[in-house]
Write an enzyme that holds these catalytic residues in place. Structure first.
Site, PDB file in Angstrom:
ATOM      1  N   ASP A  60      98.040 -53.300   6.231  1.00  0.00           N
ATOM      2  CA  ASP A  60      97.255 -53.258   7.470  1.00  0.00           C
ATOM      3  C   ASP A  60      95.863 -53.826   7.263  1.00  0.00           C
ATOM      4  OD1 ASP A  60      96.725 -50.981   5.862  1.00  0.00           O
ATOM      5  OD2 ASP A  60      95.988 -49.834   7.591  1.00  0.00           O
ATOM      6  N   GLY A 165      94.797 -35.503   0.955  1.00  0.00           N
ATOM      7  CA  GLY A 165      95.301 -36.200  -0.224  1.00  0.00           C
ATOM      8  C   GLY A 165      96.800 -36.278  -0.287  1.00  0.00           C
ATOM      9  N   ASP A 215      96.432 -46.134  10.236  1.00  0.00           N
ATOM     10  CA  ASP A 215      96.365 -44.676  10.340  1.00  0.00           C
ATOM     11  C   ASP A 215      95.789 -44.246  11.682  1.00  0.00           C
ATOM     12  OD1 ASP A 215      97.193 -44.933   7.755  1.00  0.00           O
ATOM     13  OD2 ASP A 215      95.311 -44.293   6.854  1.00  0.00           O
TER      14      ASP A 215
END
Length: 540
Positions: A60, A165, A215
């Protein structure tokens, strides 16, 4: 898919039926805690989810399309703007922010000047993610309404269920929900999805992460029941993509490795370094393959120079010089780029700064200024060949995956062969992430190997890598077998709490994106027996 962020009137507008019971308890707790902490009710809740990436890993930020989907886990910010102006210093507004997990994430109070939001990216502090969303939202508000706006003071309580994470974009969910909360708190009745996504992409970079746009796009744009095809050029666009009906039915499993992979902490040697290597590869290929003096276009990638920019420039020049009347297909172009990369980036052990600068005809100082100063990286050599090969080949795999989704299986009674074709592309991605992009780890490799042997069609890491989560395309009738194999061969060997064990494997269904809920006088979340299992915001 463009348009305003939806305003939800019910939890069933946000979550799938199977998630409603747990979410009702969680939202009740959030709103009750808010009242307890601040002595008043929240006015609204801003929500943005995490995501799992199906295919299109680490491309991306080179501006190639990707295929993620939102998940149930999300970031919630309960907010009130009912803060007495006398509580803030003159020329400032006040932010009070607390977290449901207060032992892990302590509350903070800030007096912030009207004209600036300072973020110390060298300090790993959870509220920096809120501040980055705040800064981005205020920049957009000033563009829309002028520099004279005075931001509202805010009381905030945050609850996040996306594991930090874990490779499921907890940071993007937090930044996106923060920006959304700020927009609503400052009087925006409607918040445009594209504007929110674009500001969230840029905002997350304020905390020291060279993020791409997948995202944030998945967090904001997603629609329940569909994956999301996200493209970044010539502008950001997202469209829902459905999987065809298959037999056996397909299920996505998300399996945690319990190896924490924090992009902020390890960025200089992992995530940020890969972003720099991809931009350097684009500049290097441009220097050796395009006519002298050719400048790559400045684009929306983190360093403003991308492999996709090189891709478009190279073929535009090729077509112009040959007088071609038609363009090669994108598939043919990517296949050619893989071949060109293999021929022209031949140093498998990597390139030094001096070697790259010489080819670009710039000084090492100028190279560092352009490519390695914006975000911290540590490397003696840069593996340009491997990074470009992964990006071009992964972009090809996305094209092939989309082509399969858009064609119906030839044999609808038994789609095992079709399912296996989809899974094989995921397996190829994992192989490339492990061997070429070097962003996997032993634990993720083990989870993928165990799943494939137990019946998964395709298994790979998802997210940044170096730990976190893995995603697996599994026949519905083999889910139990795969989960049992993981328990026996992987999870039983770890020292996990009961809570961790329960969250280790999730059956993932495509979820909805960002939403706002206006609390008003509706009170806490309760079960309304008149609508069975559905849950609505109802009065006491």
């Amino acid at each position: 898919m463009a348009g305003p962020v939806p305003v939800a009137s019910s939890l069933s507008d946000i979550y799938t039926v199977d998630a409603l019971g747990a979410q009702a308890k969680r939202w009740n707790n959030l709103l009750t805690r808010f009242q307890s902490i601040y002595g008043q009710p929240a006015e609204f809740v801003a929500r943005s989810p995490g995501r799992v990436n199906i295919i299109g890993e680490h491309i991306d930020y080179s501006l190639y399309p990707v295929l993620p989907m939102a998940i149930t886990a999300d970031s919630l910010l309960a907010v009130s703007t009912n803060v007495a102006s006398t509580n803030a210093k003159e020329g400032h507004y006040k932010i009070k922010i607390a977290n449901v997990q207060d032992a892990k994430f302590p509350a903070h109070e800030f007096d912030i000047p009207y004209d600036a939001v300072d973020i110390d990216a060298t300090v790993h502090e959870w509220t920096n993610y809120f501040k980055s969303g705040l800064r981005g939202a205020l920049e957009l508000l000033r563009k829309k309404h002028g520099d004279g706006i005075k931001p509202k003071s805010m009381l905030i309580l945050m609850d996040g269920t996306v594991p930090a994470g874990g490779g499921l974009s907890s940071s993007a969910a937090f930044v996106s929900s923060s920006a959304l909360a700020v927009m609503v708190a400052n009087g925006e009745k409607t918040v445009d999805k594209t504007e929110l996504t674009e500001l969230a992409i840029v905002s997350e970079r304020a905390v020291g992460v060279n993020s791409g746009g997948m995202d944030q796009s998945a967090s904001v744009f997603s629609e329940r029941g569909s994956a999301l095809f996200v493209s970044f050029t010539p502008s950001l666009k997202a469209r829902p993509v459905s999987f065809p009906k298959t037999n056996p039915e397909l299920t996505f499993l998300i399996a945690q490795s319990f190896v924490t992979a924090d992009k902020y902490v390890t960025g200089p040697i992992h995530y940020n370094l890969r972003v720099v290597e991809c931009s350097l590869a684009a500049a290097y290929l441009n220097a050796v393959l395009n006519p002298p003096g050719t400048q790559l276009p400045s684009d929306a990638s983190p360093l403003s120079v991308s492999l996709h920019g090189f891709h478009e420039t190279y073929f535009a020049l090729q077509e112009h010089s040959s007088g071609a009347t038609s363009s090669k297909s994108t598939k043919a172009q990517l296949e050619e780029l893989v071949s060109l990369t293999e021929k022209n980036l031949d140093k498998k052990d990597g390139y030094t700064r001096e070697e790259i600068a010489a080819v670009l005809n710039i000084s090492v100082d100028d190279l560092n200024k352009q490519f390695t100063s914006r975000f911290p990286v540590r490397a003696e050599k840069f593996k340009l060949r491997q990074r470009a090969l992964h990006v071009f080949s992964e972009a090809l795999r996305v094209l092939k995956f989309m082509a399969l989704l858009e064609q119906q299986p030839s044999d609808t009674d038994d789609t095992s062969e079709y399912n296996a074709q989809l899974g094989d592309l995921l397996n190829q991605t994992q192989d490339s992430c492990r061997e070429v992009y070097e962003c996997s780890c032993e634990e993720i490799d083990d989870l993928c190997s165990i799943a494939r042997k137990a019946g998964s069609y395709g298994s790979r890491l998802t997210g940044a890598g170096w730990g976190g989560c893995s995603v697996h395309l599994v026949p519905a009738d083999m889910v139990k077998v795969v989960k049992e194999a993981w328990e026996k061969e992987y999870y039983s060997k770890l020292d996990l709490t009961e809570e961790q064990r329960e969250a280790a494997v999730v059956v993932s269904k495509p979820g909805s994106g960002s939403a706002v809920y206006l609390v008003e006088d509706r009170g806490p979340v309760v079960v309304d027996d008149r609508i069975g299992d559905d849950l609505r915001m109802a009065g006491h």
